[in-house]
Each structure stands twice: as C-alpha cells, then as structure tokens.
Design an enzyme around this catalytic site. Structure first.
Site, PDB file in Angstrom:
ATOM      1  N   GLN A   1       5.589  -4.862  -4.753  1.00 35.76           N
ATOM      2  CA  GLN A   1       5.325  -3.509  -3.903  1.00 35.76           C
ATOM      3  C   GLN A   1       4.045  -3.045  -4.222  1.00 35.76           C
ATOM      4  O   GLN A   1       3.782  -2.832  -5.441  1.00 35.76           O
ATOM      5  CB  GLN A   1       6.432  -2.260  -3.028  1.00 35.76           C
ATOM      6  CG  GLN A   1       7.405  -2.737  -2.884  1.00 35.76           C
ATOM      7  CD  GLN A   1       7.465  -2.786  -1.259  1.00 35.76           C
ATOM      8  OE1 GLN A   1       5.964  -3.157  -0.992  1.00 35.76           O
ATOM      9  NE2 GLN A   1       7.735  -3.169  -0.414  1.00 35.76           N
ATOM     10  N   SER A   2       2.969  -2.324  -3.701  1.00 35.62           N
ATOM     11  CA  SER A   2       1.446  -2.391  -4.405  1.00 35.62           C
ATOM     12  C   SER A   2       1.442  -0.784  -5.132  1.00 35.62           C
ATOM     13  O   SER A   2       1.388  -0.079  -5.847  1.00 35.62           O
ATOM     14  CB  SER A   2       0.299  -2.181  -2.828  1.00 35.62           C
ATOM     15  OG  SER A   2       0.724  -2.047  -2.074  1.00 35.62           O
ATOM     16  N   THR A   3       2.343  -0.322  -3.957  1.00 36.12           N
ATOM     17  CA  THR A   3       2.296   1.753  -4.594  1.00 36.12           C
ATOM     18  C   THR A   3       3.975   1.702  -5.022  1.00 36.12           C
ATOM     19  O   THR A   3       5.287   1.029  -4.193  1.00 36.12           O
ATOM     20  CB  THR A   3       1.695   2.159  -3.961  1.00 36.12           C
ATOM     21  OG1 THR A   3       2.046   2.488  -1.888  1.00 36.12           O
ATOM     22  CG2 THR A   3       0.184   1.914  -3.371  1.00 36.12           C
TER      23      THR A   3
END
Ligand code: ZN
Length: 691
Positions: free
Chosen positions: A23-25
């Site tokens: 997940q990117s953040t």
C-alpha cells in the site's frame, strides 16, 4: 491467457509462489484494510492453481512505501532478485500497479520473468511473460497504470494550483500570523508576539545582518516565540533564544511582507530516484500575490532584505563589494578595493601593546596559488588620514546623517526597553493566573494544591528575573544626544570631530558614519600609498601617504641605541651593558627595558663584538694560555691569581677571567729570575759545603 491450466506446469509448481503486497502510504495501510486483505487473499488463488500453502511466500515489507521509484522499496528488489535467481514459479499481485508504478521497473520485472519463465498472476488471470501476447498485454497494463498515476497527480495538483492562484489554498502560517474565523490571515492577537516579530525586522533593518540581529536579541535577552503542535491538536507557545538560522528563515519568508506565495520549493530528483526539496529562485515561484494580507514589512522592504542577505553571503564568494560593518577598529573594512587587481582587500589585525593595528591586504593572487600577496599595508595611518579627510568633507547634510545614526542607537535602547516591559507584563500576567488557580483549588486537595503552589512560585521567580533584566537594560542604555549638543554638532564640524575622537564611540558606529559618506576606497602601494576615495554622490578624492613601516621595522632598535650598545660593549659585559642602558633610561625598539637576551639579540643581529672577544683582540690571555706562557699548570695559575701575583679582569657574565699578556710576561720573567737566584744560591751552598 486466462486459461491457467495450460500455463501452470509442473515446472512452475516445483518453484515457489511470491505474493507481493503493498500500500503506498501508511494511512492507506490503516484506512484501506479491505485492499490489503484482498491482496493477502491472492495466496488462495495460488493454492487453487496447485501450489502448496507453504510454497506461498509473502513479501509485504513495502507496506507504506510509494511505488513511484524502487530505491526505497526493499521488498520489490527482493522480489526481482528471487525471480532472477529462478526461485519463483509465479508472482502474485492484486493489480499490475501494485507491482510497479514506474514503467521501467515494470518492464524490467517482465523481462526477468520471461527469462526465468516465471508466471504472473493478477485478479484477471495468469500470464506468461515469455509469450509475446501476454507480454504485450502486461506491458500495456503497466503503461496504463503509470498513466493513471500521472493523471491522478495532475488532477490533484491542478486543483491545488487553481486554489493557490486565487490565494485561497491554506498554508501553514509562521509565528506572528493566525487565521481568523473566516480563515483570513491576520496578525497574531498576542501583542508581545507581534512586537517581537516586528522588532526582528527593525533590528535587521538597522544592523543589516542576520547573525548580528540574533546576537542583538541575545544581548538584550529577548527570546523569540514559536508555536509547537502537540499531540491532540494542542498548540503550545514557547519562547526560545533567537538563532541566526531562525532569523534567516523569518527574513526569507515572503509571508511577512503581506504576500501570498505558493511554490517557493521544488523537487529535484536525486541519483537514487529519491527527490530532494530545493528552494526555487523567486522568478520560478508559481504564485506570488503581494499585498494579500497585512505585512510586518512592505514587499519592497522584503526585496531589499533579500538583497542584503545575498550581499552578506557574498562575503564568502568572489565578488564582494561592500560588507556589513563589523566590530573591529579597521575603519575601511568592507569598502576597500585593491588598486592593482580590483579585488576586495581583507583586514586582519596585528596585536600590539597599544591595541589592535589593522593590516589591509589583497590576497587574490595568493588565493590563486601565488606565494606572495598582491599588496599589503598597515592601516593605521590610512585610517587616520581618512578620518581627517571626512572631517574636511563634512557638510551640514552629512552631519545630519551622522546624527541620524546616533538617534538610531538611542531608539534601539528604547525599543529594547519596550520589549523588556512587555516581557515583565507577560510574567505578571502568568504569575497572577497561577495565583488565582492556586486560590481556586480546594486546600484539602493537597496534591493539586502543592503542584499549583510550586507553579505559582516558579512564575513569581520568572517575574523577578524579567524585572531584574529590565532594570539592568535601562541602566545600560546610551544617553540621548541633548538638543544643545545637536545644535553644537550641527553648527560646528569641531563638534563632529569630538564625536569622532571620543574613544567611547563604537567602531561600528564610526564605520557606519564612513559608509554614509564613502562608497569605496581604492589603495595602490608603490613608492608611496595612493588612496582614492569615492564619496557618495560620485565625487572623488585622492591623496598620497608615505609607506608605513611594517611590523618589524616599527620594532627595530634605533641606530643610535645600537651604536651606544657597541660603545658600551668596549668596557662592559652584557649585564654591565644592561645596567648601563637601564640607568640611562634607554629602551628597545618595541619599547621594553633591555635585558641580557635583548642585548645578545642586538649583538647577533648587528654583528657586534662581545666584550670578551674585544679583550682577546687586545691580546688578553685566557687562564689556560697564561698558564702555558708561565710554564705552569692551570691550577697553579689559579693559585697565582688567588695569591694576587697575577691580576686579571672578568670578561663575561659567566665569570671568565682574562689576563694581560704584559703582566703574564713580567710574572714569567720575575719567576725565572727568582728561579735562577734560587739555583745560584743552591749552587753556592753546595760549593761552600764541598769546600
Ligand atoms: Zn590585488
């Protein structure tokens, strides 16, 4: 392509399945749990295709990492490594975009998968990258995914930019500003904060240097406010000593000039793919809207401050025209140019008994590898001549300017006092608050009452310190130039001369006075020193000065003293010479009393002959030589000296005796006569005995 059964072979099944979860953040990791869960569920798909549960290896160390670059994504690199080594039968990812959002990363992974015949599985099915059609499709998916990211960003940025262009994008406000109810930027309602911020700008305007401003705050014991964001949305106001860096931050921030600015910072990609935040030049700022809220300074003042800071910074660069006056006494520091090469000249100080003597020096040739400096000279005479010149140049307008400088100094003291007064008021307010808190608490609640009492005491202590500081500050403030003094100064250049000659006038003030009248000064050292002065308004003056003596020349012993020492050495040992010189009150070139060492130094430096050498030249004999002439041992010669038969003189401070050759001759003869007489008497007595 979705016909998985034809693609998954026993060969693939013999190797592991790699599930890549990302997940990117971190916020997405927390809030978008569903997506994470779906990614983990892919493992079941692998099992359905025939992999055993324990063969499924999950790589999830990139959770919370953006896929825009691979540099920070250890998990992705791990995945590529495993695929490259042929350990992977299949790579599982929810969407292609989860694997890589950057086309080059993605194509690299595809290539490696094709070479190691590794399959790829996403929600739509199983692909074989070694098969052209599948690779085409996967490549397309990757390109689409990168494009999606781009469009998303552009849309977001476009929105932000539009808002910023209208000046409506809310940015974090620095100290001195707050947002009112309708989110308009207004001055901080706290008067002390406002005053202190304003004081910073005023101080900088006066001193022209961020470091000097910070020092001035520290000298006046003025702290600078800051708002810290604490957990739970709480904001705490703290007061810290002002540093030069903080001063620069405030001075650089255009918000204080009332301007709304967006895009002061940009990103530059680094070699590893990570981005660095950089400050952009003013011409590249995306949005600049001067006058969008009240300012502590005007936009023009802001631009002027930036220019001043830039010039100060150039003090360390190549082109340095004028520099801020510093504390040292060298009057022309910062406005001197070398007449030989056009570069700025430096100042350094030579420590002397009579105080620091400035030396002006051009090091440009030296800094480019030459062994000599371009030119160097003593500054004292030049400074004095400059002072004389300025005294001659003083018009009433010039004096008016000088008075303005004095007035500034006085106002500054007033300013400090106002700041200190505000500090006392704040301390009083806080002490009162603590007191009322303490009075309100139920006395039986011991714990609370005790801590409140301690707090009250603390606040009272702070109040006393603030009051004390104010009292001290008031006693230090310089006295005002009284009206009659003003008139005196305006009327007579002599009054100015008095101010100039007054030793209590600070060097910095004098330098500022010089700069009010002088643009720059060029020096050329030849047979004599040519001083060319460019006055404000374009007028030029020039004069010549004899080349001042350099340091060692100034310390050189006068020739007549050397002659005297030479004369005295004809009849005295070193200590004798010292006693004689002291008695006559003669001193060394540096102004010291003579010592044995300094006389020795003169003997060596001027090739003078010491007393002993002179005695040798006169034919005097050493004890050993005298003993040899006498035909006796050295100890016998010593005995002869002690018994007074041989007289000598002390030739040096170690007590070496020298003897006159004639004396020795006479004694030799006397001794041989005595010997002969003795012999004769013996012969006589023998013969008489024989008879
Ligand atoms: Zn030069």
């Amino acid at each position: 392509m979705t016909n998985a059964s034809t693609r998954v072979t026993a060969h693939h099944l013999s190797r592991n399945a790699y599930l890549y979860v990302r997940q990117s953040t971190l916020r997405q990791v927390v809030e978008n749990g569903e997506s994470t869960q779906r990614q983990y569920n892919l493992a079941d798909r692998a099992v359905a295709h025939g992999w055993r549960q324990e063969q499924v290896i999950t790589i999830d160390c990139d959770l919370g990492q953006s896929a825009a670059g691979t540099a920070d994504r250890q998990g992705f690199q791990e995945l590529v490594k495993e695929v490259g080594l042929g350990h992977a039968g299949i790579v599982l990812g929810l969407e292609v975009s989860r694997l890589a959002r950057n086309s080059s990363d993605w194509h690299r992974l595809l290539e490696i998968c094709a070479l190691s015949s590794t399959l790829i599985l996403d929600e739509d099915g199983v692909y074989d990258p070694s098969c052209f059609n599948d690779r085409l499709l996967l490549g397309l998916k990757g390109t689409m995914s990168e494009a999606e990211l781009h469009v998303l960003r552009a849309r977001l940025r476009g929105g932000i930019l539009n808002k910023a262009k209208r000046g409506e994008l809310c940015q974090k406000l620095p100290i001195g500003y707050v947002r009112d109810g309708s989110s308009k930027v207004v001055f901080d309602p706290d008067g002390e904060i406002r005053e202190r911020v304003q004081h910073l700008f005023d101080t900088f305007a006066r001193l022209g240097s961020a470091a000097a401003t910070a020092k001035e705050f520290q000298r006046a014991r003025l702290d600078f406010p800051a708002r810290l964001n604490r957990r739970g949305g709480l904001v705490e106001l703290v007061w810290n000593p002002l540093t030069a860096i903080r001063t620069l931050q405030i001075l650089h921030n255009p918000i204080y000039s009332g301007a709304y600015v967006y895009g002061r910072y940009g990103e530059r990609p680094g070699p590893t793919g990570t981005k660095r935040r950089v400050v952009l030049p003013r011409s590249e700022w995306l949005v600049t809207l001067p006058g969008s809220h009240p300012g502590y300074i005007t936009w023009d003042e802001y631009l002027r401050n930036q220019e001043t800071i830039r010039k100060n910074g150039l003090a360390y660069g190549v082109d340095r025209r004028t520099l801020t006056p510093r504390e040292g006494p060298a009057l022309l520091q910062g406005i001197l140019l070398c007449g030989k090469c056009g570069q700025r000249m430096w100042v350094h100080y030579d420590g002397r008994k009579e105080g620091k003597v400035p030396i002006y020096e051009c090091r440009s040739a030296h800094s480019q590898g030459a062994s000599e400096v371009c030119q160097r000279m003593h500054g004292k005479a030049i400074d004095e001549a400059m002072g004389q010149l300025l005294l001659g140049e003083l018009t009433p307008e010039a004096i008016e300017l000088c008075l303005a400088v004095q007035e500034q100094v006085r106002e500054r003291a007033g300013d400090d006092d106002r700041q200190l007064k505000l500090r006392v008021q704040r301390a009083e307010y806080e002490a009162n608050l603590s007191r009322s808190r303490y009075l309100q608490v139920d006395p039986s609640n011991r714990l609370v009452a005790d801590s409140l009492e301690a707090d009250w005491n603390e606040k009272l202590r702070a109040l006393r310190v603030a009051q004390e500081d104010r009292k001290q500050g008031a006693s230090k403030s310089p006295r005002r130039i009284e009206t009659e003094q003003r008139a005196e100064l305006l009327g007579l250049p002599d009054g100015f001369a008095a101010l100039w000659a007054d030793p209590s006038t600070a060097h910095q003030t004098k330098k500022r006075l010089v700069r009010l009248l002088v643009d720059d000064v060029t020096l050329v050292r030849g047979e004599d020193i040519l001083v060319q002065v460019r006055l404000k308004g374009g007028a030029e003056r020039s004069f010549r000065l004899p080349v001042p003596l350099c340091a060692f020349e100034l310390r050189r012993t006068p020739a007549e003293v050397v002659r005297l020492v030479d004369e005295l050495l004809g009849s005295h040992t070193r200590l004798g010479v010292v006693a004689e010189l002291r008695a006559r009150g003669v001193r060394t070139g540096a102004g010291d009393e003579f010592t044995s060492e300094s006389v020795q130094h003169l003997i060596q430096a001027y090739g003078l002959k010491p007393y002993r050498v002179r005695l040798v030249d006169q034919g005097m004999l050493s004890r050993a030589q005298a003993a040899a002439r006498l035909g006796v041992s050295v100890s016998t010669a010593q005995d002869l000296h002690r018994s007074g038969q041989l007289t000598g003189i002390v030739a040096d401070d170690k007590g070496t005796w020298m003897y006159d050759a004639g004396d020795v001759e006479r004694l030799t003869e006397a001794r041989s006569e005595a010997k002969n007489a003795l012999k004769a008497s013996i012969v006589r007595s023998r013969t008489s005995a024989a008879v």
